[in-house]
Design an enzyme around this catalytic site. Structure first.
Site, mmCIF file in Angstrom:
data_model
loop_
_atom_site.group_PDB
_atom_site.id
_atom_site.type_symbol
_atom_site.label_atom_id
_atom_site.label_comp_id
_atom_site.label_asym_id
_atom_site.label_seq_id
_atom_site.Cartn_x
_atom_site.Cartn_y
_atom_site.Cartn_z
ATOM 1 N N ASP A 1 5.807 4.432 5.154
ATOM 2 C CA ASP A 1 6.737 3.469 5.750
ATOM 3 C C ASP A 1 6.836 2.177 4.950
ATOM 4 O O ASP A 1 7.651 1.308 5.270
ATOM 5 C CB ASP A 1 6.358 3.179 7.209
ATOM 6 C CG ASP A 1 4.964 2.602 7.374
ATOM 7 O OD1 ASP A 1 4.046 3.058 6.671
ATOM 8 O OD2 ASP A 1 4.779 1.708 8.221
ATOM 9 N N HIS A 2 6.050 2.073 3.888
ATOM 10 C CA HIS A 2 6.125 0.921 2.990
ATOM 11 C C HIS A 2 6.548 1.316 1.577
ATOM 12 O O HIS A 2 6.682 0.444 0.719
ATOM 13 C CB HIS A 2 4.770 0.219 2.922
ATOM 14 C CG HIS A 2 4.333 -0.385 4.213
ATOM 15 N ND1 HIS A 2 4.349 -1.741 4.462
ATOM 16 C CD2 HIS A 2 3.882 0.187 5.361
ATOM 17 C CE1 HIS A 2 3.918 -1.975 5.689
ATOM 18 N NE2 HIS A 2 3.627 -0.821 6.252
ATOM 19 N N HIS B 1 6.693 -5.659 11.752
ATOM 20 C CA HIS B 1 5.931 -4.403 11.843
ATOM 21 C C HIS B 1 5.608 -4.100 13.305
ATOM 22 O O HIS B 1 4.461 -3.985 13.707
ATOM 23 C CB HIS B 1 4.661 -4.500 10.993
ATOM 24 C CG HIS B 1 4.086 -3.172 10.608
ATOM 25 N ND1 HIS B 1 3.134 -2.521 11.368
ATOM 26 C CD2 HIS B 1 4.317 -2.364 9.544
ATOM 27 C CE1 HIS B 1 2.787 -1.390 10.785
ATOM 28 N NE2 HIS B 1 3.508 -1.258 9.673
ATOM 29 N N HIS C 1 1.222 3.888 2.084
ATOM 30 C CA HIS C 1 1.724 4.586 3.266
ATOM 31 C C HIS C 1 3.251 4.664 3.195
ATOM 32 O O HIS C 1 3.915 3.728 2.739
ATOM 33 C CB HIS C 1 1.288 3.875 4.548
ATOM 34 C CG HIS C 1 -0.090 4.267 4.999
ATOM 35 N ND1 HIS C 1 -0.917 3.424 5.697
ATOM 36 C CD2 HIS C 1 -0.789 5.431 4.855
ATOM 37 C CE1 HIS C 1 -2.061 4.042 5.963
ATOM 38 N NE2 HIS C 1 -2.001 5.254 5.460
ATOM 39 N N ASP D 1 -0.239 -4.216 5.887
ATOM 40 C CA ASP D 1 -0.917 -3.821 7.118
ATOM 41 C C ASP D 1 -2.391 -4.213 7.033
ATOM 42 O O ASP D 1 -3.036 -4.032 6.004
ATOM 43 C CB ASP D 1 -0.818 -2.310 7.321
ATOM 44 C CG ASP D 1 0.606 -1.852 7.580
ATOM 45 O OD1 ASP D 1 1.501 -2.708 7.681
ATOM 46 O OD2 ASP D 1 0.818 -0.627 7.689
ATOM 47 N N HIS E 1 0.852 -1.183 0.000
ATOM 48 C CA HIS E 1 0.000 0.000 0.000
ATOM 49 C C HIS E 1 0.889 1.235 0.000
ATOM 50 O O HIS E 1 2.123 1.138 0.063
ATOM 51 C CB HIS E 1 -0.964 -0.013 1.183
ATOM 52 C CG HIS E 1 -0.318 0.077 2.531
ATOM 53 N ND1 HIS E 1 0.523 -0.891 3.036
ATOM 54 C CD2 HIS E 1 -0.390 1.032 3.505
ATOM 55 C CE1 HIS E 1 0.921 -0.553 4.247
ATOM 56 N NE2 HIS E 1 0.391 0.620 4.553
ATOM 57 N N HIS F 1 -7.515 -1.956 5.663
ATOM 58 C CA HIS F 1 -6.613 -0.884 6.060
ATOM 59 C C HIS F 1 -7.178 0.424 5.508
ATOM 60 O O HIS F 1 -7.928 0.401 4.527
ATOM 61 C CB HIS F 1 -5.206 -1.158 5.496
ATOM 62 C CG HIS F 1 -4.116 -0.416 6.187
ATOM 63 N ND1 HIS F 1 -3.862 -0.542 7.528
ATOM 64 C CD2 HIS F 1 -3.193 0.475 5.722
ATOM 65 C CE1 HIS F 1 -2.832 0.222 7.856
ATOM 66 N NE2 HIS F 1 -2.421 0.853 6.785
#
Length: 305
Positions: A68-69, A270, A66, A212, A64, A141
Protein backbone atom coordinates in the site's frame (compact mmCIF):
# COMPACT_ATOMS: atom_id res chain seq x y z
CA UNK A 1 6.30 24.20 0.78
CA UNK A 2 2.90 22.59 0.62
CA UNK A 3 1.62 19.03 1.02
CA UNK A 4 -0.87 17.46 -1.40
CA UNK A 5 -2.34 14.17 -0.20
CA UNK A 6 -2.99 11.70 -3.02
CA UNK A 7 -3.93 8.76 -0.80
CA UNK A 8 -4.89 8.58 2.87
CA UNK A 9 -6.18 5.05 3.46
CA UNK A 10 -4.41 2.31 5.39
CA UNK A 11 -3.80 -1.04 3.71
CA UNK A 12 -6.49 -1.01 1.05
CA UNK A 13 -8.27 1.69 -0.96
CA UNK A 14 -11.85 2.67 -0.20
CA UNK A 15 -14.43 4.51 -2.28
CA UNK A 16 -13.24 7.82 -0.89
CA UNK A 17 -9.60 7.17 0.01
CA UNK A 18 -6.76 5.71 -2.04
CA UNK A 19 -3.68 4.17 -0.43
CA UNK A 20 -0.68 6.17 0.71
CA UNK A 21 1.01 8.83 -1.42
CA UNK A 22 1.89 12.44 -0.60
CA UNK A 23 3.29 15.16 -2.84
CA UNK A 24 5.60 17.79 -1.37
CA UNK A 25 5.51 20.89 -3.57
CA UNK A 26 8.70 22.88 -3.12
CA UNK A 27 7.63 26.46 -3.77
CA UNK A 28 11.06 28.03 -4.13
CA UNK A 29 11.05 31.20 -6.31
CA UNK A 30 13.99 30.11 -8.49
CA UNK A 31 14.25 26.35 -7.89
CA UNK A 32 10.75 24.90 -7.51
CA UNK A 33 10.23 21.16 -7.49
CA UNK A 34 7.93 18.26 -6.64
CA UNK A 35 8.78 15.26 -4.47
CA UNK A 36 6.65 12.19 -3.80
CA UNK A 37 6.51 10.32 -0.51
CA UNK A 38 5.31 6.74 -0.96
CA UNK A 39 3.56 5.46 -4.05
CA UNK A 40 0.66 3.15 -3.32
CA UNK A 41 -1.39 1.49 -6.04
CA UNK A 42 -3.16 4.05 -8.24
CA UNK A 43 -0.92 6.98 -7.36
CA UNK A 44 -0.39 8.06 -10.96
CA UNK A 45 -4.17 8.07 -11.48
CA UNK A 46 -4.60 10.26 -8.40
CA UNK A 47 -2.04 12.68 -9.83
CA UNK A 48 -4.32 13.24 -12.83
CA UNK A 49 -6.62 15.11 -10.46
CA UNK A 50 -3.89 17.58 -9.50
CA UNK A 51 -1.75 20.18 -11.27
CA UNK A 52 1.19 17.77 -11.23
CA UNK A 53 2.16 14.82 -13.40
CA UNK A 54 4.88 12.14 -13.06
CA UNK A 55 7.22 14.05 -15.35
CA UNK A 56 7.51 16.83 -12.77
CA UNK A 57 8.76 14.49 -10.07
CA UNK A 58 12.43 14.86 -9.17
CA UNK A 59 12.62 12.54 -6.17
CA UNK A 60 10.52 9.73 -4.71
CA UNK A 61 10.92 8.65 -1.09
CA UNK A 62 9.59 5.19 -0.18
CA UNK A 63 9.05 4.53 3.53
CA UNK A 64 8.89 0.72 3.31
CA UNK A 65 8.03 -2.11 0.94
CA UNK A 66 4.47 -2.94 1.98
CA UNK A 67 2.27 -2.83 -1.10
CA UNK A 68 0.00 0.00 0.00
CA UNK A 69 3.07 2.24 -0.03
CA UNK A 70 4.83 0.81 -3.09
CA UNK A 71 2.72 -1.00 -5.67
CA UNK A 72 2.04 2.15 -7.70
CA UNK A 73 5.72 2.74 -8.39
CA UNK A 74 6.34 0.47 -11.43
CA UNK A 75 3.38 1.89 -13.32
CA UNK A 76 4.34 5.46 -12.53
CA UNK A 77 7.91 4.87 -13.74
CA UNK A 78 6.68 3.28 -16.97
CA UNK A 79 4.18 6.07 -17.68
CA UNK A 80 6.86 8.66 -17.05
CA UNK A 81 9.09 6.89 -19.57
CA UNK A 82 6.32 6.49 -22.16
CA UNK A 83 5.67 10.23 -21.98
CA UNK A 84 9.21 10.79 -23.24
CA UNK A 85 10.31 12.74 -20.20
CA UNK A 86 14.13 12.99 -20.25
CA UNK A 87 14.61 14.47 -16.79
CA UNK A 88 16.39 12.35 -14.17
CA UNK A 89 14.58 10.83 -11.21
CA UNK A 90 15.98 9.54 -7.93
CA UNK A 91 14.17 6.95 -5.79
CA UNK A 92 15.11 6.59 -2.12
CA UNK A 93 14.02 3.64 -0.03
CA UNK A 94 14.97 0.72 2.19
CA UNK A 95 16.99 -2.32 1.17
CA UNK A 96 15.09 -4.21 -1.52
CA UNK A 97 13.61 -1.26 -3.39
CA UNK A 98 16.22 -1.61 -6.15
CA UNK A 99 15.43 -5.31 -6.58
CA UNK A 100 11.69 -4.61 -6.58
CA UNK A 101 11.99 -2.04 -9.36
CA UNK A 102 14.39 -4.14 -11.42
CA UNK A 103 12.27 -7.30 -11.10
CA UNK A 104 8.94 -5.71 -11.96
CA UNK A 105 10.40 -3.93 -14.98
CA UNK A 106 12.21 -7.06 -16.19
CA UNK A 107 9.28 -9.46 -15.81
CA UNK A 108 6.88 -7.05 -17.51
CA UNK A 109 9.24 -6.30 -20.38
CA UNK A 110 9.39 -2.64 -19.36
CA UNK A 111 12.15 -0.08 -19.07
CA UNK A 112 12.84 3.58 -18.37
CA UNK A 113 14.15 5.99 -20.98
CA UNK A 114 15.21 8.59 -18.43
CA UNK A 115 18.13 8.50 -15.98
CA UNK A 116 16.87 6.57 -12.94
CA UNK A 117 18.97 6.54 -9.79
CA UNK A 118 18.02 4.29 -6.87
CA UNK A 119 19.42 4.96 -3.40
CA UNK A 120 18.94 2.27 -0.76
CA UNK A 121 19.20 4.18 2.49
CA UNK A 122 19.89 3.76 6.17
CA UNK A 123 19.16 6.12 9.04
CA UNK A 124 20.88 9.50 8.81
CA UNK A 125 21.21 12.43 6.42
CA UNK A 126 20.44 11.26 2.89
CA UNK A 127 20.21 14.49 0.91
CA UNK A 128 21.23 18.14 0.95
CA UNK A 129 20.49 19.98 -2.29
CA UNK A 130 21.71 23.34 -1.04
CA UNK A 131 18.21 24.55 -0.20
CA UNK A 132 17.01 21.86 2.18
CA UNK A 133 18.19 18.75 4.00
CA UNK A 134 16.45 15.37 4.25
CA UNK A 135 17.15 13.02 7.15
CA UNK A 136 15.82 9.46 7.42
CA UNK A 137 14.80 7.91 10.75
CA UNK A 138 14.30 4.16 11.25
CA UNK A 139 10.84 3.45 12.65
CA UNK A 140 9.13 0.51 14.40
CA UNK A 141 7.34 -1.69 11.85
CA UNK A 142 7.50 -5.35 10.74
CA UNK A 143 9.42 -4.32 7.61
CA UNK A 144 12.38 -1.94 7.49
CA UNK A 145 10.61 1.42 7.53
CA UNK A 146 11.67 5.06 7.56
CA UNK A 147 10.24 8.48 8.22
CA UNK A 148 11.67 11.54 6.50
CA UNK A 149 12.43 14.92 8.04
CA UNK A 150 12.70 17.74 5.48
CA UNK A 151 14.19 21.01 6.73
CA UNK A 152 14.76 24.11 4.63
CA UNK A 153 18.00 25.96 5.21
CA UNK A 154 17.57 29.29 6.98
CA UNK A 155 17.18 32.25 4.65
CA UNK A 156 19.37 35.36 5.05
CA UNK A 157 17.67 38.34 6.63
CA UNK A 158 16.73 41.36 4.54
CA UNK A 159 19.42 43.94 3.83
CA UNK A 160 18.76 47.41 5.25
CA UNK A 161 19.23 49.31 1.99
CA UNK A 162 18.14 52.64 3.48
CA UNK A 163 20.83 52.52 6.17
CA UNK A 164 23.46 51.50 3.62
CA UNK A 165 22.58 54.39 1.34
CA UNK A 166 22.83 56.72 4.32
CA UNK A 167 26.32 55.29 4.91
CA UNK A 168 27.24 56.12 1.32
CA UNK A 169 26.93 52.65 -0.20
CA UNK A 170 25.22 52.65 -3.58
CA UNK A 171 23.20 49.67 -4.87
CA UNK A 172 25.16 47.29 -7.05
CA UNK A 173 27.73 44.53 -6.64
CA UNK A 174 28.60 45.68 -3.13
CA UNK A 175 25.02 45.06 -2.03
CA UNK A 176 25.29 41.41 -3.09
CA UNK A 177 28.45 40.93 -1.04
CA UNK A 178 26.92 42.66 1.96
CA UNK A 179 23.77 40.56 1.71
CA UNK A 180 26.01 37.50 1.97
CA UNK A 181 27.31 38.90 5.26
CA UNK A 182 30.70 39.83 3.87
CA UNK A 183 32.80 42.88 4.71
CA UNK A 184 33.47 45.27 1.83
CA UNK A 185 35.87 48.18 1.44
CA UNK A 186 34.52 51.42 -0.01
CA UNK A 187 36.42 53.75 -2.32
CA UNK A 188 37.19 56.06 0.61
CA UNK A 189 38.77 53.20 2.56
CA UNK A 190 35.93 52.61 4.99
CA UNK A 191 35.00 49.00 5.71
CA UNK A 192 31.36 47.99 5.93
CA UNK A 193 30.37 44.72 7.58
CA UNK A 194 27.28 43.25 5.93
CA UNK A 195 26.25 41.49 9.14
CA UNK A 196 25.64 44.90 10.72
CA UNK A 197 22.98 45.70 8.10
CA UNK A 198 21.18 42.37 7.93
CA UNK A 199 17.95 41.52 9.70
CA UNK A 200 17.95 38.21 11.61
CA UNK A 201 17.89 35.10 9.43
CA UNK A 202 14.47 33.65 8.60
CA UNK A 203 14.15 30.08 9.86
CA UNK A 204 13.43 27.54 7.14
CA UNK A 205 10.23 25.53 7.23
CA UNK A 206 10.27 21.90 8.34
CA UNK A 207 8.06 18.84 7.93
CA UNK A 208 8.23 15.29 9.28
CA UNK A 209 6.57 12.66 7.09
CA UNK A 210 6.25 9.36 8.91
CA UNK A 211 6.04 5.91 7.44
CA UNK A 212 4.04 3.28 9.30
CA UNK A 213 5.17 2.92 12.90
CA UNK A 214 4.36 1.90 16.41
CA UNK A 215 5.61 4.33 19.07
CA UNK A 216 9.42 4.33 19.21
CA UNK A 217 12.32 6.45 20.41
CA UNK A 218 13.25 7.63 16.91
CA UNK A 219 9.79 9.12 16.40
CA UNK A 220 10.44 11.93 18.87
CA UNK A 221 13.72 12.88 17.19
CA UNK A 222 12.08 12.81 13.76
CA UNK A 223 9.24 15.09 14.81
CA UNK A 224 10.99 17.40 17.28
CA UNK A 225 9.96 21.01 16.68
CA UNK A 226 8.84 20.67 13.06
CA UNK A 227 6.23 23.01 11.63
CA UNK A 228 4.12 20.11 10.34
CA UNK A 229 4.06 16.45 11.37
CA UNK A 230 2.34 13.94 9.06
CA UNK A 231 1.61 10.75 10.97
CA UNK A 232 -0.59 7.71 10.70
CA UNK A 233 -3.66 7.31 12.89
CA UNK A 234 -4.61 3.85 11.73
CA UNK A 235 -6.86 2.94 14.67
CA UNK A 236 -8.71 4.65 17.50
CA UNK A 237 -7.53 4.72 21.10
CA UNK A 238 -9.60 1.69 22.13
CA UNK A 239 -7.69 -0.46 19.60
CA UNK A 240 -4.22 0.67 20.64
CA UNK A 241 -2.92 -2.79 21.50
CA UNK A 242 -3.98 -4.16 18.12
CA UNK A 243 -2.41 -1.19 16.33
CA UNK A 244 0.92 -1.61 18.10
CA UNK A 245 1.03 -5.37 17.50
CA UNK A 246 0.92 -4.64 13.77
CA UNK A 247 3.46 -1.84 13.85
CA UNK A 248 0.96 1.02 13.84
CA UNK A 249 -0.14 3.83 16.15
CA UNK A 250 -3.42 4.88 17.69
CA UNK A 251 -4.89 8.36 17.70
CA UNK A 252 -3.90 8.86 21.33
CA UNK A 253 -0.30 7.86 20.70
CA UNK A 254 0.04 10.05 17.62
CA UNK A 255 -1.42 13.13 19.31
CA UNK A 256 0.73 12.57 22.40
CA UNK A 257 3.83 12.44 20.21
CA UNK A 258 2.82 15.71 18.52
CA UNK A 259 2.46 17.37 21.93
CA UNK A 260 5.74 16.00 23.31
CA UNK A 261 7.64 16.95 20.15
CA UNK A 262 6.21 20.49 20.25
CA UNK A 263 5.26 20.43 16.58
CA UNK A 264 3.33 23.25 14.97
CA UNK A 265 0.56 21.13 13.46
CA UNK A 266 -0.37 17.47 13.20
CA UNK A 267 -1.91 16.06 10.03
CA UNK A 268 -3.59 12.67 10.43
CA UNK A 269 -3.49 10.13 7.60
CA UNK A 270 -3.35 6.35 6.94
CA UNK A 271 -6.89 5.75 8.19
CA UNK A 272 -8.20 2.19 8.51
CA UNK A 273 -10.95 1.28 6.05
CA UNK A 274 -13.16 0.34 9.01
CA UNK A 275 -13.95 4.03 9.61
CA UNK A 276 -16.64 5.89 7.69
CA UNK A 277 -16.88 9.69 7.72
CA UNK A 278 -18.46 9.68 11.17
CA UNK A 279 -15.74 7.37 12.45
CA UNK A 280 -13.05 9.61 10.97
CA UNK A 281 -14.48 12.57 12.85
CA UNK A 282 -14.23 10.52 16.04
CA UNK A 283 -10.56 9.86 15.30
CA UNK A 284 -10.04 13.59 14.77
CA UNK A 285 -11.77 14.40 18.06
CA UNK A 286 -9.56 11.93 19.92
CA UNK A 287 -6.45 13.62 18.57
CA UNK A 288 -7.68 17.17 19.17
CA UNK A 289 -8.49 16.33 22.80
CA UNK A 290 -4.73 15.89 23.30
CA UNK A 291 -3.28 18.12 20.57
CA UNK A 292 -5.76 20.76 19.36
CA UNK A 293 -3.73 21.82 16.29
CA UNK A 294 -4.68 18.66 14.42
CA UNK A 295 -6.10 18.29 10.92
CA UNK A 296 -7.47 15.19 9.19
CA UNK A 297 -6.22 14.61 5.65
CA UNK A 298 -8.54 13.47 2.89
CA UNK A 299 -7.51 12.56 -0.64
CA UNK A 300 -6.52 15.79 -2.44
CA UNK A 301 -6.28 17.80 0.77
CA UNK A 302 -3.68 20.58 0.48
CA UNK A 303 -1.84 21.92 3.51
CA UNK A 304 0.79 24.68 3.56
CA UNK A 305 3.91 24.00 5.61
Amino acid sequence: MELIFLGTSAGVPTRSRNVTAILLHLQHPTQPGVWLFDCGEGTQHQMLNTAFHPGKLERIFISHLHGDHLFGLPGLLCSRSMAGNPHPLTVYGPQGVREFIATTLRLSGSWTDFPLQIEEISAGDILDDGLRKVTAFRLEHPLECYGYRVVEHDKPGALNARALKAAGVTPGPLFQALKAGKTVTLADGRQINGADYLAPAVAGKSVAIFGDTAPCEAALALAQGVDVMVHETTLDASMEEKANARGHSSTRQTATLAREAAVGRLIMTHISSRYDDKGCQRLLAECRAIFPATELAYDFSVFPV
